[in-house]
Design a protein around this motif. Structure first.
Motif: not given
Length: 119
Positions: A27-34, A49-50, A56-61, A67-75
């Motif tokens: 699927f087009t990864f860069s088009s979706y929140a994860m 986490a999302g 540009t925006s994150t959310n956490y339980a 303690r936790f950090t979510i990140s992504r590498h769209n490339a």
């Protein structure tokens, strides 16, 4: 075909750190929140986490905030979860899926990666 492959889990002592990775395809990864989810034995799967599609925006339980950090590498079609100050209650199988606060591809869960926090 959507594929989500989680990795990076393991056995770690309380207070330790792990970095989880989720490689996505089909699927087009860069088009979706994860998001990352986890499921402990005998419990329902819960959102951890999302992250939005552009990162540009994150959310956490509440249980993992600070303690936790979510990140992504769209490339590289990859989403990460850096987990620090791990506690025994973080022990679970961790999964990723598309979406910010709810799974958008609930028919395509991967195998997950086991995280065990124990001394």
């Amino acid at each position: 075909q959507v594929q989500l492959v989680e990795s990076g889990g393991g056995l770690v002592q309380p207070g330790g750190s792990l970095r989880l990775s989720c490689a996505a395809s089909g699927f087009t990864f860069s088009s979706y929140a994860m998001s990352w989810y986890r499921q402990a034995p005998g419990k329902e799967r819960e959102l951890v986490a999302g992250i939005t599609s552009a990162g540009t925006s994150t959310n956490y339980a509440d249980s993992v905030k600070g303690r936790f950090t979510i990140s992504r590498h769209n490339a590289e079609n990859t989403v990460y979860l850096q987990m620090n100050s791990l506690k025994p209650e973080d022990t679970a199988v961790y999964y990723c899926n598309a979406g910010f606060r709810a799974p958008l591809m609930s028919g395509y869960w991967g195998l997950g990666t086991q995280v065990t926090v124990s001394s």
